[in-house]
Design a protein around this motif. Structure first.
Motif, mmCIF file in Angstrom:
data_model
loop_
_atom_site.group_PDB
_atom_site.id
_atom_site.type_symbol
_atom_site.label_atom_id
_atom_site.label_comp_id
_atom_site.label_asym_id
_atom_site.label_seq_id
_atom_site.Cartn_x
_atom_site.Cartn_y
_atom_site.Cartn_z
ATOM 1 N N SER A 167 95.752 35.552 57.292
ATOM 2 C CA SER A 167 94.828 36.568 57.136
ATOM 3 C C SER A 167 95.152 37.195 55.730
ATOM 4 O O SER A 167 96.403 37.758 55.683
ATOM 5 N N LYS A 227 95.482 30.465 61.271
ATOM 6 C CA LYS A 227 94.599 30.867 59.997
ATOM 7 C C LYS A 227 95.130 32.073 59.197
ATOM 8 O O LYS A 227 95.449 33.206 59.971
ATOM 9 N N MET A 238 86.851 34.352 59.597
ATOM 10 C CA MET A 238 86.251 34.148 60.894
ATOM 11 C C MET A 238 85.440 33.168 60.983
ATOM 12 O O MET A 238 84.680 32.664 60.000
ATOM 13 N N PHE A 239 84.991 32.712 61.987
ATOM 14 C CA PHE A 239 84.070 31.646 62.275
ATOM 15 C C PHE A 239 82.552 31.974 62.147
ATOM 16 O O PHE A 239 82.248 32.987 63.023
ATOM 17 N N CYS A 273 82.814 27.645 66.690
ATOM 18 C CA CYS A 273 83.645 26.598 67.304
ATOM 19 C C CYS A 273 83.367 26.616 68.660
ATOM 20 O O CYS A 273 83.877 27.420 69.578
ATOM 21 N N GLN A 301 92.188 29.596 65.035
ATOM 22 C CA GLN A 301 92.068 31.031 64.127
ATOM 23 C C GLN A 301 93.270 31.567 64.330
ATOM 24 O O GLN A 301 93.496 32.330 63.225
ATOM 25 N N ASP A 302 94.128 31.749 64.920
ATOM 26 C CA ASP A 302 95.158 32.458 65.112
ATOM 27 C C ASP A 302 96.248 31.897 64.277
ATOM 28 O O ASP A 302 97.350 32.856 63.552
ATOM 29 N N LEU A 323 86.338 24.591 59.447
ATOM 30 C CA LEU A 323 87.329 24.656 60.314
ATOM 31 C C LEU A 323 88.304 23.324 60.518
ATOM 32 O O LEU A 323 87.655 22.300 60.533
ATOM 33 N N CYS A 381 90.236 26.590 69.606
ATOM 34 C CA CYS A 381 89.742 27.261 68.628
ATOM 35 C C CYS A 381 90.551 28.469 68.359
ATOM 36 O O CYS A 381 90.568 28.737 67.142
ATOM 37 N N LYS A 382 90.641 29.251 69.556
ATOM 38 C CA LYS A 382 91.574 30.546 69.211
ATOM 39 C C LYS A 382 92.981 30.073 68.624
ATOM 40 O O LYS A 382 93.534 30.877 67.550
ATOM 41 N N PRO A 425 85.937 35.263 67.365
ATOM 42 C CA PRO A 425 87.093 34.961 68.064
ATOM 43 C C PRO A 425 87.550 36.136 68.803
ATOM 44 O O PRO A 425 88.765 36.055 69.379
ATOM 45 N N THR A 443 82.059 28.900 57.683
ATOM 46 C CA THR A 443 83.467 28.489 57.818
ATOM 47 C C THR A 443 83.690 27.028 58.031
ATOM 48 O O THR A 443 82.935 26.401 58.884
#
Length: 160
Positions: free
Chosen positions: A99, A97, A1-2, A38, A94-95, A8, A90-91, A135, A6
């Motif tokens: 997990s 990335k 997570m940011f 972000c 993140q999506d 990015l 940014c979303k 996020p 982090t």
């Protein structure tokens, strides 16, 4: 997570739809990196340093400001919409990335050491906190501690 730890990596591709601005950058795409939250300020700064001010990426004679270039690339018609467009990028980053859950750590390879570091407070997972900030959408928490805590006893036994 940011969070402040982090890094990015974001990739922007030239706009294919219409915008009130015309991008000076062209090509197959590029990426740039930054630390921290972000948000528009950090995004703009990293883009300006890595892309906009790079003569190999921005055509000579470009009259766009950094914000106008971002607006063209992010397909927004007015500069005021940049903040929302950056949130969407940014979303999406993140999506995209991967997990990894602690239960997915391969115990045979590094799992025992990772779990030991986790319980000693030495892993990056120790810094994660449940949040309604990015996020998250503001209503649904991210990095839900209840989920992680549900497995604590099992991982503690593994670490013994």
């Amino acid at each position: 997570m940011f969070n402040s730890n982090t890094v990015l990596a974001l990739m922007l591709l030239p706009a294919h739809l219409t915008s009130a601005y015309t991008a000076c950058n062209s090509g197959a795409g590029y990426d740039f990196y930054f630390k921290g939250e972000c948000n528009l300020e950090n995004f703009r700064s990293a883009f300006e340093d890595a892309v906009f001010n790079n003569p190999l990426r921005t055509s000579t004679g470009c009259t766009n400001t950094v914000d106008e270039e971002l607006a063209a690339l992010l397909e927004v018609s007015i500069i005021a919409d940049l903040e929302d467009a950056v949130k969407e990028v940014c979303k999406a980053a993140q999506d995209a990335k991967p997990s990894v859950q602690i239960s997915d750590v391969p115990y045979e390879r590094d799992g025992a050491k990772f779990i030991e570091r986790y319980y000693d407070g030495g892993s990056h997972w120790n810094e994660e906190t449940e949040t309604l900030l990015y996020p998250s959408d503001g209503d649904t928490p991210e990095q839900v501690l209840r989920t992680d805590a549900a497995r604590v006893k099992t991982y503690y036994e593994f670490a013994q």
